[in-house]
Scaffold this motif. Structure first.
Motif, PDB file in Angstrom:
ATOM      1  N   GLN A 447      -1.215  12.557  19.815  1.00 40.18           N
ATOM      2  CA  GLN A 447      -2.550  12.769  20.357  1.00 40.18           C
ATOM      3  C   GLN A 447      -2.528  13.785  21.498  1.00 40.18           C
ATOM      4  O   GLN A 447      -3.573  14.113  22.041  1.00 40.18           O
ATOM      5  N   HIS A 448      -1.348  14.211  21.844  1.00 36.69           N
ATOM      6  CA  HIS A 448      -1.253  15.171  22.955  1.00 36.69           C
ATOM      7  C   HIS A 448      -0.593  16.417  22.469  1.00 36.69           C
ATOM      8  O   HIS A 448       0.386  16.372  21.741  1.00 36.69           O
ATOM      9  N   GLN A 458      -4.082  22.203  19.147  1.00 38.08           N
ATOM     10  CA  GLN A 458      -4.892  20.998  18.980  1.00 38.08           C
ATOM     11  C   GLN A 458      -4.966  20.679  17.481  1.00 38.08           C
ATOM     12  O   GLN A 458      -5.026  21.584  16.644  1.00 38.08           O
ATOM     13  N   ALA A 639      -8.453  23.097  21.804  1.00 39.49           N
ATOM     14  CA  ALA A 639      -9.168  21.809  21.756  1.00 39.49           C
ATOM     15  C   ALA A 639     -10.645  22.028  21.488  1.00 39.49           C
ATOM     16  O   ALA A 639     -11.238  21.444  20.577  1.00 39.49           O
ATOM     17  N   LEU A 714      -5.808  19.509  33.048  1.00 42.74           N
ATOM     18  CA  LEU A 714      -5.915  18.845  31.725  1.00 42.74           C
ATOM     19  C   LEU A 714      -7.327  19.023  31.183  1.00 42.74           C
ATOM     20  O   LEU A 714      -8.310  18.925  31.915  1.00 42.74           O
ATOM     21  N   HIS A 716      -9.180  17.392  27.944  1.00 42.56           N
ATOM     22  CA  HIS A 716      -8.937  16.416  26.873  1.00 42.56           C
ATOM     23  C   HIS A 716     -10.271  16.023  26.243  1.00 42.56           C
ATOM     24  O   HIS A 716     -11.226  15.701  26.928  1.00 42.56           O
ATOM     25  N   LEU A 718     -11.930  13.394  23.535  1.00 47.64           N
ATOM     26  CA  LEU A 718     -11.596  12.167  22.806  1.00 47.64           C
ATOM     27  C   LEU A 718     -12.841  11.622  22.114  1.00 47.64           C
ATOM     28  O   LEU A 718     -13.982  11.932  22.472  1.00 47.64           O
ATOM     29  N   LEU A 728      -5.622   9.172  26.530  1.00 45.67           N
ATOM     30  CA  LEU A 728      -6.049   9.970  27.672  1.00 45.67           C
ATOM     31  C   LEU A 728      -5.192   9.644  28.910  1.00 45.67           C
ATOM     32  O   LEU A 728      -4.758  10.533  29.635  1.00 45.67           O
ATOM     33  N   ALA A 731      -2.004  11.354  28.829  1.00 50.86           N
ATOM     34  CA  ALA A 731      -2.133  12.767  29.192  1.00 50.86           C
ATOM     35  C   ALA A 731      -2.312  12.932  30.699  1.00 50.86           C
ATOM     36  O   ALA A 731      -1.750  13.851  31.312  1.00 50.86           O
ATOM     37  N   ASN A 771     -15.622  14.741  26.627  1.00 54.50           N
ATOM     38  CA  ASN A 771     -14.692  15.740  27.165  1.00 54.50           C
ATOM     39  C   ASN A 771     -14.334  15.399  28.606  1.00 54.50           C
ATOM     40  O   ASN A 771     -15.190  15.098  29.433  1.00 54.50           O
TER      41      ASN A 771
END
Lengths: 846, 114
Positions: A447-448, A458, A639, A714, A716, A718, A728, A731, A771
């Motif tokens: 996932q990272h 991504q 991403a 970062l 991210h 999700l 998350l 991360a 986000n």
């Protein structure tokens, strides 16, 4: 055995044989005609029976009429006879021939020549006798003119009288006077004896008067004739006498007979002494008158008797007729009554039967007569009530059966509901297990992704069903290189998911051994072919990227070739050998290819779930759309770019059911300036007083120039699921390795806020994107959370918890926001039109 | 990093060893672990947080519910072994004022079995 049939059985059979024609006829006639037929037959029979009676009476009456006419004729003839007899006595003296007497004779002759007698009269010789009388009379007339011979005249006269006497007798016969049993003797007396007596009495005197010896015998013979006539006269008179004898006939006859006695005495005296002839003459004359009177009286009496008989006959005729008419009327009346009554009963029966057949089952027939139709009506009523009772029974049975059926249906429905519940529970269990399997599957995928100064990567995999067959992987290799791959197991479901897990492990293991991509695929193929009981296979594209020079080595096993977008926006398919998918057969070799990613280039690996995503009209997204999107999209971050791709596909598909797993991996080599800018960025120590509140949609990234005083730690994205939060957190931990204390607080706050957003802002919708971006300056850490939920400010809306309350009173809600506020130095929330933006600031000072 | 737990009986006390993250996603597993601790009256339980890296309000909620059940069952609930970060979370939320906690497992067992 047949001989032993009892007579009682055979008799009706015989009767029915005998009656067959009549019953045949009856069977073809309506009741009215039957009655008409029987009545007619009876009336005809009556008429036939009474006909002879009437006829006999009619005949008798006719005969009596005839006899009366005979009597009339007799009276006329007697008058002529009287004249003739008197004329004969006047032979010697004066000729007193009167015209009246002559006319009488002429009329008599005319009648005798053609007597008008009815057809019932017997045949007669009257015309012949009339002719004879005519001749005798003519002779007598002729004689008178020639000479006066007394004896000849006497003879001629006597001949004429004899002819008249014969005519009288024949007339009596012609008028049936001789055949009447009640008056035959009387008529004999009237037509024969009395005229003969009259003739004889005068002839006796006339013969004596002529004083001829030859004629003396006449007188003597006359005595004989007269004495012989006496019994006949008595017998005839007997029939005429009525009990009261009003006319005194008996006395007249006795008188006549005694006078005849006296005449005979006188005759005897004359015979002894002819001088006494003068004494005889008045006696004879008076006797003649007496005889004539008797004749007239007797005739009148006979006529009266006939008249009476006629009256009686007429009366009896009337009586018979009246009887007949009465009988007919009575019969007709009876028949009409029977007919009307029977017809009324039949009509009631018919009406009742019709009503019953029409459905009125309570119909009953009432007949108030005493005949057999009452039995029929009784039988009908019995049948009707029996049918009604049977119907009730049937209805009752039907209802009972209906109730039984309903009970069974209810029972079965309950059982079914029970089974359904069990099924539902089982389905829920399967669903739960599938969900946990999907979580597991997602969990084994990384996932990272690396997001370095050189490049960002991504990937995502969205299964079409609970379990997917696609997967991706990325891992660091030696010397800063990165290995990554996208694969697609043929098929979907549990089997494909297992094969996917195996394939992923095999590929990852092999990749760690620093093998070239074609070797990884070759060995993986051998391993997978060796343990592939379900004959599954997997297409894959494996790449090794070296960020230092942007070189790319890759190999493909039946997978769609990767797409390369240059910084200038040109998109090209990377060259791929046509190598076979993994797991089909062992011992296959794969080819290595090389490519180069320039600054700003983007590499896209995908599965056919993207190109074969269909909209509601069955149109495929296709390579065309994919290339077009890739050309258009200028997002530098992998991403955000991936989010854009997923959204583009989702927009194309609309609400259609996904047909295949959707998997893609993006590698973006950053543009040279970006790398320089990021690496050269000097963190500014000033507090972030001005924040880009008009940040817009989360897919829009900050331009690098705006980050002058900050370092992006970062970014991210999700999905809106609580399970995603752990990834998350990992991360965040990685991004803040040097400050674990801050990382803990950040994670705690992020979890509280994201849980809030997911549960309250999005109401548990699982596939929305959130986000999260972490940036730092020297002093401050900035956390930005962006969602696309409706307006929702957790810091205003959440109630503050009462921290001092005891265990029982403490509410479990509101704690999270409280902790965020406590742990962060600054908290704010905005709504920017497309979603909520939460900005947190945390000091990095220790 | 996920959540694990282990339950043992130590001299009549239910010892629940917790490990990993207790967050929104794993709170339900944690809740199940503590569900039956106070099924019998006067039960005693010790929650060992020494291996817990992280806890959020979702986890606090489960602890609070367990404390309420303990009170209803007239039992005792004790927390032990909390690391600094975790302890801070409890502190911020005011839980340490209403739920007893001790430094380590042995101390906890000693207090409960006293």
């Amino acid at each position: 055995m047949s001989a032993a049939v009892p007579a009682t059985v055979r008799a009706p059979y015989r009767w029915s044989r005998v009656l067959a024609p009549a019953s045949w006829l009856s069977g073809r006639l309506s009741f009215s005609r039957k009655f008409l037929l029987v009545g007619s037959v009876m009336l005809v029979t009556l008429a036939l029976l009474s006909w002879p009676l009437l006829r006999k009476a009619g005949q008798d009456a006719q005969n009596a009429e005839l006899e009366r006419r005979g009597l009339t004729a007799l009276a006329q003839q007697a008058a002529v006879l009287d004249t003739l007899v008197r004329q004969r006595g006047e032979l010697n003296g004066e000729r007193s021939e009167t015209p009246a007497a002559k006319a009488k004779l002429q009329a008599l002759l005319a009648w005798a020549t053609s007597p008008q007698l009815p057809p019932s009269a017997p045949p007669n010789t009257l015309p012949a006798l009339g002719q004879r009388l005519q001749q005798q009379w003519q002779q007598l007339q002729d004689l008178g003119t020639q000479e006066d011979d007394a004896q000849r005249r006497f003879a001629a006269h006597t001949g004429t009288i004899n002819a008249l006497l014969a005519l009288m007798r024949e007339s009596g016969r012609a008028h049936r006077l001789n055949v009447d049993p009640r008056l035959d003797a009387a008529f004999e007396m009237l037509t024969h004896r009395l005229p003969l007596v009259m003739e004889t009495l005068t002839k006796q005197q006339d013969a004596l008067a002529m004083s001829s010896d030859s004629l003396t015998s006449y007188a003597v013979a006359a005595q004989v004739v007269l004495s012989e006539a006496t019994p006949a006269l008595h017998a005839g008179m007997q029939q005429l006498l009525t009990p009261d004898d009003r006319a005194g006939l008996q006395a007249q006859l006795d008188e006549l007979l005694s006078r005849i006695e006296r005449q005979q005495d006188a005759v005897d005296k004359v015979l002894e002494s002819p001088q006494t002839l003068a004494e005889l003459r008045p006696i004879a004359g008076a006797n003649l008158t007496q005889a004539q009177a008797l004749l007239v009286a007797s005739t009148a009496q006979a006529d009266a008797m006939l008249q009476e008989r006629l009256t009686q006959l007429r009366r009896s005729q009337w009586q018979v007729g009246a009887l007949l008419v009465g009988a007919m009327a009575a019969i007709a009346y009876l028949f009409a009554g029977i007919y009307v009554s029977t017809l009324r009963s039949l009509r009631r029966l018919s009406q009742g039967t019709q009503d019953f057949c029409a459905g009125r089952l309570d119909t009953r027939i009432h007949i108030d007569t005493q005949d057999e139709l009452v039995l029929v009506a009784g039988n009908f009523n019995t049948v009707a009530s029996e049918v009604g009772r049977l119907l009730d029974v049937i209805r009752e049975q039907n209802e009972s059966r209906q109730r039984e059926l309903e009970r069974l249906v209810q029972l079965r429905t309950l059982e079914l509901a029970d089974k359904n519940d069990q099924l539902h529970l089982a389905a829920l269990r399967v669903q739960e297990e599938l969900a946990s399997a999907r979580d597991m599957q997602q969990a084994i995928l990384p996932q990272h992704f690396p997001d370095t100064t050189d490049f960002s990567m991504q990937a995502c995999m969205h299964p079409a069903r609970e379990l997917g067959g696609d997967f991706y992987d990325c891992f660091a290799l030696s010397e800063g290189r990165w290995g990554f791959l996208v694969a697609d197991v043929a098929g979907k479901g549990v089997g494909a998911a297992f094969f996917m897990a195996v394939s992923r492990t095999v590929l990852q293991d092999l990749a760690q051994d620093e093998l070239g991509p074609e070797e990884v695929l070759g060995r993986a193929n051998d391993l997978l072919s060796g343990r592939n009981p379900m004959e599954l296979f997997v297409t894959a594209c494996y790449c090794i990227y070296d960020p230092r020079d942007g070189s790319l080595a890759y190999a493909s096993a039946g997978h769609p070739p990767p797409l390369l977008r240059t910084a200038q926006g040109e998109v090209l398919n990377l060259d791929c050998a046509n190598d076979i998918a993994l797991g089909v057969m062992p011992g296959m070799s794969y080819s290595r290819r090389h490519a180069h990613l320039a600054y700003g280039d983007t590499l896209l690996l995908y599965t056919d779930g993207i190109t074969e995503a269909f909209d509601a009209a069955e149109n495929a997204y296709g390579e065309k759309h994919l290339i077009s999107w890739l050309q258009r999209n200028q997002e530098p971050q992998a991403a955000a770019k991936l989010v854009s791709l997923v959204r583009d596909v989702a927009d194309f598909v609309g609400g259609a059911e996904p047909s295949d797993d959707l998997t893609a991996l993006l590698l973006c080599r950053k543009a040279r300036e970006d790398c320089v800018a990021l690496s050269d960025a000097h963190p500014d120590s000033t507090a972030p007083s001005a924040y880009p509140l008009d940040l817009g949609a989360m897919t829009v990234s900050h331009a690098p120039q705006e980050l002058n005083n900050k370092t992006l730690l970062l970014e991210h994205t999700l999905l809106s699921r609580v399970e995603e939060i752990a990834h998350l957190a990992e991360a965040v931990d990685q991004a803040l390795t040097e400050r674990p204390d801050v990382a803990f607080a950040v994670n705690l706050c992020l979890e509280e806020l994201l849980t809030n957003t997911i549960q309250h802002g999005l109401h548990g919708a699982p596939n929305r994107l959130i986000n999260v971006r972490l940036s730092r300056s020297d002093e401050w850490l900035e956390i930005i959370v962006k969602d696309d939920a409706p307006p929702f400010d957790p810091f205003v809306e959440a109630p503050a918890p009462s921290l001092e309350a005891g265990v029982e009173e403490r509410a479990v809600g509101g704690l999270g926001v409280h902790m965020v506020k406590t742990m962060m130095d600054e908290v704010r929330a905005f709504y920017d039109g497309s979603g909520n933006l939460i900005v947190l600031l945390k000091t990095l000072k220790r | 990093m996920s959540f694990e737990h282990d339950i043992n009986d130590e001299q009549g006390t239910r010892l629940v060893s917790l490990k990993g993250r207790i967050d929104s996603a794993t709170a339900s597993a944690f809740e199940q672990a503590t569900q039956d601790l106070f099924a019998t009256p006067n039960a005693r339980a010790l929650l060992d947080f020494s291996a817990v890296d992280y806890i959020s309000s979702a986890g606090l909620r489960v602890v609070l519910m367990a404390a309420k059940r303990a009170k209803q069952a007239q039992g005792r609930l004790l927390l032990c072994g909390m690391r600094q970060h975790v302890r801070e979370v409890f502190e911020i939320s005011g839980f340490l004022q209403i739920i007893d906690s001790v430094a380590d497992r042995s101390e906890g067992l000693r207090q409960l079995n006293a």
